[in-house]
Design an enzyme around this catalytic site. Structure first.
Site, PDB file in Angstrom:
ATOM      1  N   GLY A   1       0.827  -1.204   0.000  1.00 14.43           N
ATOM      2  CA  GLY A   1       0.000   0.000   0.000  1.00 14.43           C
ATOM      3  C   GLY A   1       0.858   1.249   0.000  1.00 14.43           C
ATOM      4  O   GLY A   1       1.999   1.235  -0.470  1.00 14.43           O
ATOM      5  N   SER A   2       0.323   2.320   0.561  1.00 15.39           N
ATOM      6  CA  SER A   2       1.029   3.604   0.507  1.00 15.39           C
ATOM      7  C   SER A   2       1.996   3.754   1.679  1.00 15.39           C
ATOM      8  O   SER A   2       1.808   3.139   2.731  1.00 15.39           O
ATOM      9  CB  SER A   2       0.006   4.742   0.574  1.00 15.39           C
ATOM     10  OG  SER A   2      -0.542   4.789   1.877  1.00 15.39           O
ATOM     11  N   PRO A   3       3.030   4.604   1.502  1.00  9.60           N
ATOM     12  CA  PRO A   3       3.959   4.850   2.609  1.00  9.60           C
ATOM     13  C   PRO A   3       3.238   5.386   3.850  1.00  9.60           C
ATOM     14  O   PRO A   3       3.591   5.020   4.970  1.00  9.60           O
ATOM     15  CB  PRO A   3       4.909   5.911   2.031  1.00  9.60           C
ATOM     16  CG  PRO A   3       4.899   5.662   0.557  1.00  9.60           C
ATOM     17  CD  PRO A   3       3.503   5.224   0.240  1.00  9.60           C
TER      18      PRO A   3
ATOM     19  N   GLY B   1       1.769   2.540   5.510  1.00  3.79           N
ATOM     20  CA  GLY B   1       2.889   1.673   5.895  1.00  3.79           C
ATOM     21  C   GLY B   1       3.449   2.080   7.250  1.00  3.79           C
ATOM     22  O   GLY B   1       3.776   1.234   8.088  1.00  3.79           O
TER      23      GLY B   1
ATOM     24  N   GLU C   1       5.542  -3.328   1.174  1.00  7.16           N
ATOM     25  CA  GLU C   1       5.695  -3.102  -0.257  1.00  7.16           C
ATOM     26  C   GLU C   1       4.970  -1.796  -0.566  1.00  7.16           C
ATOM     27  O   GLU C   1       3.739  -1.763  -0.603  1.00  7.16           O
ATOM     28  CB  GLU C   1       5.090  -4.275  -1.033  1.00  7.16           C
ATOM     29  CG  GLU C   1       5.792  -5.602  -0.780  1.00  7.16           C
ATOM     30  CD  GLU C   1       6.988  -5.814  -1.699  1.00  7.16           C
ATOM     31  OE1 GLU C   1       6.986  -5.274  -2.812  1.00  7.16           O
ATOM     32  OE2 GLU C   1       7.934  -6.523  -1.296  1.00  7.16           O
TER      33      GLU C   1
ATOM     34  N   CYS D   1       2.315   0.270  -8.481  1.00  4.03           N
ATOM     35  CA  CYS D   1       3.505   0.770  -7.794  1.00  4.03           C
ATOM     36  C   CYS D   1       4.722   0.733  -8.710  1.00  4.03           C
ATOM     37  O   CYS D   1       5.686   1.462  -8.496  1.00  4.03           O
ATOM     38  CB  CYS D   1       3.785  -0.061  -6.543  1.00  4.03           C
ATOM     39  SG  CYS D   1       3.797  -1.824  -6.860  1.00  4.03           S
TER      40      CYS D   1
END
Lengths: 480, 485
Positions: free
Chosen positions: A187-189, A192, A209, A247
Site C-alpha cells: 500500500g502507501s507509505p 505503511g 511493499e 507501484c
C-alpha cells in the site's frame, strides 16, 4: 469481536502443527490453482467490475501471475523446506550446523486494490508455502474482488488455517491491535508507517511493499526499430497495468530536450494503436478505481501551469471514471504532479540537456521501487547502477521484472523494505533457525576458568583457526 | 546533532564508503584498534564488569578478531554481483543481484558485552559500505569512553562516528532519519526503537533477549554427564555472570535425575570457578546497583528464597553475586517470568523430559534453546516442535562464534539476524537488475487484445514453448475465453 475469534482459531490451528506438514502446504497450493482455473470467468468479471480491466490484462497481470507463482512454488517447495548445511570450523569438531526454515506463525496480509487478486494471493502463496496460518484482508476499494475472495476461498482452502476478512479502515485498525507473528503490507507509505508502528507493540516483523515515483530514462537509441520497441514498452508499461495505477508503473519520463518531440510522436502513435484514438473509443485499458482517486488525478491536471503542459489527451469522463492516456511536457517541477506519486494515466516528460543529468534528478527524489532506463550506453548503465538506489533497475523494458520468480521484488527507503516472489516469498514468511549439534567429546578445557596464560594462548590460536599452532602449544613446543 | 547527521549523509553521498578499499581500510583500523588498545580494553572491561582479561579476550576481543578475519577473506565475494537464472522465454535477457549499502546506519549497543556488541554490528555495517553512528551503552562507562576517545584515531571520522550518552541522547538519535537501525537490548526498548523507526520507514534489526532454557536429559555415561553440567554452569555463570542474552536462564530436568544433576553442578562450580570466584574474577560482577538490587529482590522474594539450595550470598559493595542454584521456585514468581540476567539458575523438575517441550512453548520464544541429550527422537521433536532463534545440542553459547550460523531471535527475542555474511546482508539492500534488449519483442504483450494473444500469453506463462509454437503455427485452436471487447 469477530477478528480476535478468528485469530484465536488461527493460532490454535498453527499450534496443532498441521500447517507445518509439507503435504498440507502442497494441497493448499494445488487447491489455489484449482480455485483460479475453475473461476477464471468470475475473476475476469470482478476485475472488470472493480477496475474496468480487460480479461487479457487480467490474465496477464493477475490470473497468469498467480498460476505461475503457485506452480513454481509447488515445484520448488521440497528444496526450500530442507535444512541447509552450514560449514563449521574444525575447532568445533565434532559439530554439525544447519539452518532450518520454520514458519513464523500467524500471518496478517493486507492487499491493495490495484491488483486485488495478485496482491492478495501472491503473498498468500508465500505464507502458505512457509507453513503459516493466514488472515487475508483484501482492499475494500475493490469490492467485487473482495466478495469473490471471501466467498470462494473457503470452498477451496483450509478454513481453519486461512481466513479472509472484509471491511474498511475500522476493521484494519482492529486487526492491527492484535498480536501477529508477521505482517505483510502492500500500500502507501503513509499507511505503511501506521502498520509498522502498530507492529512495534508486539515486535512483529513486517514486510512493506510501498511505492514512489518510478522514473523511466529514455536515451537516444541507435535505430528507429529499437526506438519503436522502446516506445511500445513505455506505453505498455505506463497504461497497460491498471492504467498507471501500479507501484511499478512508469511515473514520469526523463529525456534529452532534442529527443522529446520524436519520442512524443511515437508515444502518441502507440497509445492510439493500443488504446484507441480518443476518450470515446478507449478500449483495452482499465479505469480509475473510484471517485476519490479520479478527483485527485483530475485536480493534478487542473493546476493551470500543469494544464498548459498537456501535449496529448487530458480528457476525462467523470461518470465512467475514465481519464484518457495523457502526456505532459515539462510541467513545473514543484507542482503536485511532480512531487507526489501519480498512480494514474498521466505521463509527465521532463527534458534535460544531457541524459546523464537524469541521475541527479532521480537522486533528488525518494528511492523508487524501480528505475527504468532505455539505453544502449554501457557506461551510462554502470553509472545508473552505482549512483542511484532503487528496489530494482530494469534496462530496456518495463514491468517484466515483476514476472521473474528469481528476482527479489521489494523497495528500499520510502518504497519499502523486505521482498518477495519465488523463494523470497518463502523466506519472508519463514524464520531461519540455526541448529548446532555438538558432541560431548573432546572437551576443550581452555574454555573454562581457572585462567592461565596457557589457556589465553590457546584461545588466541583457536580464534585464528591456527591448528598447527594449537598442536605445537599442546605439545609444549610453543611458548605461552 | 542534526548537523552531524547531515554531514554524514553528505559523506555517504560522495560515494566514499562504497569503495572496497575504504571498507578494507576501516576494517584494518578496527583490527589495529583491538591489537594496540588491548590493554586498555581489558582494563575497561574489568572496570565496568569485573571481567577477567582471559574472559574479556574470549568473549570480546578474540571474537571480534575472528569476525574481522572472516570478513577480510569473504568481502570480495560478498560484494560481487550474482546472476539470477531466467526461464528460456526470457530470450536474450539477463538478471543479476547486486548488494548495495543502505546508507546511514545507527548502531545502538548494550552494556554486557560492550566491545563485542558495539563492534560486531559495526563490522557488518562497514563491510556493507554504510556510514555509521555507534552509540555505546552509558551503563558501561569505561568502555564507552574508550570507544569514544580511541576509535576516532583508527577510523574515518567523516563516515563513522561514536556518540556517547544516555537515554536522552538515544531519544535524540531516534528522531533522526536513518536508513537502518541495529539495536541490541531489551524488548521494552526494542519496541521504542521500532516505533521511532516507523516514522521514517526505517528497517530495523532487533537483537533482544528472553529466558533461554537448558534441557538436561538423564544421561547415562559419566563423561557425558560431566561435560553437560560443566557446559551448563559455564553458560550460566561463566559469561558475564549470566548477564548475557544467550546465557542459560533456567534448567529443566527430570525429577528422577535432578539430585544427580544438582550434585554434579555443585562439584563443577567449585572446580571451574574455584573457591573464591570473587577474588579470582572467574565470575564477573553485576553491572550496577540497579541490577544488583533487581537480582536481590528476585532472590529475597518470599516465595523464592526457600528454594535456594546453593550459594545465595550477595555483596552490595562489590556488586558481586555468587553462583546460586534454586530448586523448583514457584513458576509464577518473578524469577520464573522475567529474564534473570544474573548468576542464578532455577532448576525446574519435570516428570518426563519430553514435558520440557510444552514448558518451553508456553513461554515467549527465546533466543536459544539448549538441549543436552543423546536421544535422536527427542532432538527431532525439539527442533520441529519448538521455536527459537537457534537450537544447540549438547553445548551452549558457542553458536555465537559460528560465522556461518545466523544469530538472531524470533517473537519477543527479536527481529533479523547477523554474524558472518548475515551481518553483511542485514546492512545491505540487494538490488535486482533486469537487462533486456530491444531486438526482439513479444508482440502479443500489447493491446488491442484478442483471444489469440491471450492464448499465447498463457503458453508463455506456463513456459509451454511447444504449445506456443502450436498456437503460432495455427495448429492449436484458441477457445473463446472472453466476451468483452
Amino acid at each position: 469481536m469477530e477478528e480476535s475469534v478468528a485469530v484465536a482459531e488461527l493460532r490454535e490451528t498453527f499450534k496443532s502443527g498441521r500447517t507445518r506438514s509439507v503435504a498440507w502446504r502442497k494441497n493448499q497450493l494445488r487447491a489455489l490453482i484449482d480455485l483460479i482455473n475453475e473461476n477464471e470467468d468470475s475473476i475476469f468479471k470482478a476485475l472488470h467490475q472493480d477496475l474496468g480491466k480487460h480479461p487479457v490484462e487480467s490474465y496477464r497481470d493477475e490470473v497468469g501471475v498467480i498460476l505461475k507463482s503457485a506452480s513454481y512454488t509447488l515445484s520448488c517447495l521440497d528444496k526450500w523446506v530442507a535444512p541447509r548445511k552450514s560449514e563449521l570450523p574444525w575447532l568445533l569438531f565434532p559439530a554439525k550446523g544447519e539452518v532450518q526454515p520454520e514458519p513464523l506463525g500467524v500471518v496478517l496480509i493486507f492487499a491493495s486494490w490495484n491488483f486485488p487478486i495478485t496482491l492478495a494471493l501472491d503473498p498468500l502463496i508465500g505464507a502458505i508455502s512457509a507453513g503459516n496460518t493466514v488472515l487475508l484482508k483484501p482492499s475494500e476499494l475493490a469490492p467485487a474482488c473482495l466478495s469473490f475472495l471471501i466467498e470462494t476461498i473457503p470452498h477451496y482452502l483450509d478454513n481453519k488455517a486461512i481466513k479472509v476478512v472484509g471491511g474498511r479502515v475500522e476493521v484494519a485498525e482492529r486487526l492491527l491491535q492484535l498480536k501477529w507473528d508477521k505482517i505483510f503490507f502492500t500500500g502507501s507509505p503513509r499507511v505503511g508507517r501506521l502498520v509498522m508502528a502498530a507492529a512495534a507493540r508486539y515486535l512483529t516483523p513486517v514486510t512493506l511493499e510501498l511505492g514512489a515515483k518510478c522514473p523511466a530514462i529514455v536515451d537516444i537509441l541507435s535505430s528507429p526499430f529499437k526506438t519503436k520497441v522502446a516506445a511500445k514498452r513505455i506505453v505498455g508499461g505506463k497504461w497497460g497495468p491498471c492504467t498507471g495505477q501500479a507501484c511499478i508503473s512508469i511515473d514520469y519520463l526523463l529525456v534529452e530536450e532534442k529527443f522529446a518531440s520524436t519520442l512524443i510522436e511515437l508515444l502518441k502513435k502507440y497509445i492510439k494503436r493500443f488504446y484507441g484514438e480518443n476518450i470515446k473509443d478507449l478500449k483495452s485499458i482499465a479505469r480509475i478505481v473510484n471517485k476519490h482517486n479520479f478527483q485527485r488525478l483530475h485536480n493534478l491536471l487542473k493546476d493551470p501551469n500543469v494544464a498548459a503542459s498537456v501535449v496529448y489527451g487530458g480528457s476525462v469522463d467523470e461518470d465512467k471514471l475514465v481519464i484518457e492516456p495523457t502526456i505532459l511536457l515539462d510541467p513545473p517541477l514543484d507542482s503536485e504532479i511532480m512531487t507526489e506519486e501519480i498512480f494514474g494515466p498521466l505521463l509527465p516528460i521532463i527534458t534535460v540537456k544531457k541524459i546523464e543529468e537524469s541521475i541527479d534528478f532521480i537522486n533528488s527524489k525518494p528511492n523508487p521501487l524501480v528505475i527504468y532506463a532505455f539505453t544502449e550506453d554501457e557506461t551510462f548503465k554502470k553509472r545508473i547502477l552505482s549512483e542511484t538506489s532503487s528496489g530494482t533497475v530494469t534496462f530496456n523494458d518495463s514491468m517484466i521484472q515483476f514476472l521473474c520468480d528469481t528476482l527479489p521484488f521489494g523497495g528500499v527507503g520510502q518504497s519499502g523494505f523486505g521482498r518477495y516472489h519465488g523463494k523470497y516469498s518463502f523466506d519472508t514468511f519463514s524464520h531461519e533457525k540455526a541448529v548446532l549439534h555438538r558432541g560431548f567429546f573432546p572437551e576443550l578445557e581452555p574454555r573454562y576458568p581457572p585462567w592461565t596464560n596457557f589457556k589465553l594462548m590457546f584461545i588466541k590460536l583457536a580464534y585464528k583457526f591456527d591448528y598447527l599452532g594449537l598442536i605445537l602449544l599442546m605439545m609444549g613446543l610453543k611458548k605461552s | 546533532m542534526e548537523k552531524e547527521v547531515m554531514a554524514l549523509r553528505e559523506c555517504y553521498r560522495s560515494g566514499k564508503t562504497k569503495q572496497m578499499s575504504w571498507r578494507r581500510s576501516q576494517l584494518r583500523g578496527l583490527r589495529d584498534f583491538l591489537k594496540e588498545k588491548e590493554v586498555e580494553i581489558f582494563r575497561a572491561l574489568n572496570q565496568d564488569l569485573g571481567k577477567h582479561y582471559v574472559e574479556a579476550f574470549r568473549d570480546e576481543v578474540g571474537i571480534l578478531n575472528k569476525s574481522l578475519n572472516f570478513v577480510f577473506k569473504e568481502l570480495k565475494t560478498w560484494m560481487s554481483t550474482t546472476e539470477a537464472k531466467l526461464p528460456i522465454i526470457a530470450l536474450n535477457s539477463s538478471a543479476q543481484l547486486v548488494p548495495e549499502p543502505l546508507g546511514l546506519v545507527l548502531v545502538i549497543s548494550t552494556w554486557n558485552f560492550p566491545l563485542a556488541l558495539s563492534l560486531e554490528p559495526l563490522i557488518g555495517a562497514i563491510a556493507a559500505g554504510n556510514a555509521v553512528v555507534l552509540k555505546p551503552s552509558e551503563l558501561a562507562p569505561a568502555c564507552s569512553s574508550l570507544l569514544v576517545n580511541s576509535l576516532p584515531n583508527y577510523l574515518d571520522n567523516e563516515a563513522i562516528k561514536v556518540i556517547e550518552g544516555g537515554p536522552a541522547v538515544g531519544e535524540q538519535l531516534l528522531q533522526q532519519k536513518w536508513d537502518k537501525i541495529f539495536f541490541t537490548g531489551s524488548p521494552r526498548v526494542g519496541r521504542i526503537v521500532m516505533s521511532a523507526a516507523a516514522k521514517h520507514l526505517t528497517p530495523v534489526t532487533l537483537e533482544l533477549g528472553g529466558k533461554c532454557p537448558a534441557v538436561l536429559d538423564s544421561l547415562s555415561r559419566s563423561w557425558d554427564k560431566e561435560a553437560s553440567v560443566k557446559r551448563i554452569i559455564w553458560a550460566k555463570y561463566g559469561s558475564c555472570a549470566g548477564q548475557a542474552c544467550i546465557s542459560v536462564d533456567y534448567l529443566l530436568v527430570e525429577k528422577a535425575f535432578s539430585s544427580t544433576a544438582v550434585e554434579l553442578m555443585k562439584v563443577m562450580i567449585k572446580k571451574v570457578f574455584g573457591d573464591n570466584p570473587k577474588e579470582s574474577q572467574s565470575v564477573a560482577r553485576i553491572i550496577n546497583k540497579h541490577h544488583f538490587l533487581r537480582l536481590k529482590n528476585l532472590l529475597t522474594d518470599e516465595m523464592v528464597k526457600d528454594s535456594i539450595i546453593y550459594g545465595g550470598s550477595m555483596d552490595e559493595d562489590s556488586l558481586f553475586v555468587e553462583p546460586t542454584i534454586l530448586l523448583d521456585p514457584p513458576l509464577h514468581s518473578k524469577i520464573m517470568t522475567e529474564e534473570i540476567f544474573g548468576p542464578v539458575i532455577p532448576i525446574i523438575t519435570l516428570d518426563k523430559i519430553e514435558d520440557s517441550i510444552d514448558f518451553i512453548n508456553s513461554r515467549p520464544k527465546p533466543l536459544a534453546i539448549y538441549a543436552f541429550t543423546n536421544n535422536e527422537v527427542f532432538k527431532e521433536r525439539m527442533i520441529s516442535e519448538t521455536s527459537s532463534g537457534s537450537v544447540v545440542f549438547n553445548d551452549a553459547i558457542v553458536q555465537f562464534a559460528a560465522d556461518t550460523l545466523p544469530f538472531g531471535g524470533i517473537g519477543e527475542s527479536g527481529i533479523g539476524k547477523y554474524h558472518g555474511k548475515f551481518s553483511f546482508d542485514t546492512f545491505s539492500h540487494y538490488k535486482s537488475i533486469a537487462r533486456r534488449n530491444l531486438y526482439t519483442d513479444f508482440w502479443f504483450r500489447f493491446p488491442p487484445w484478442t483471444n489469440y494473444k491471450l492464448e499465447l500469453l498463457e503458453t508463455a506463462f506456463n513456459y509451454d514453448y511447444f504449445g506456443m509454437l502450436l498456437v503460432l503455427l495455427g495448429l492449436k485452436r484458441s477457445r473463446k475465453r472472453f466476451h468483452i471487447n
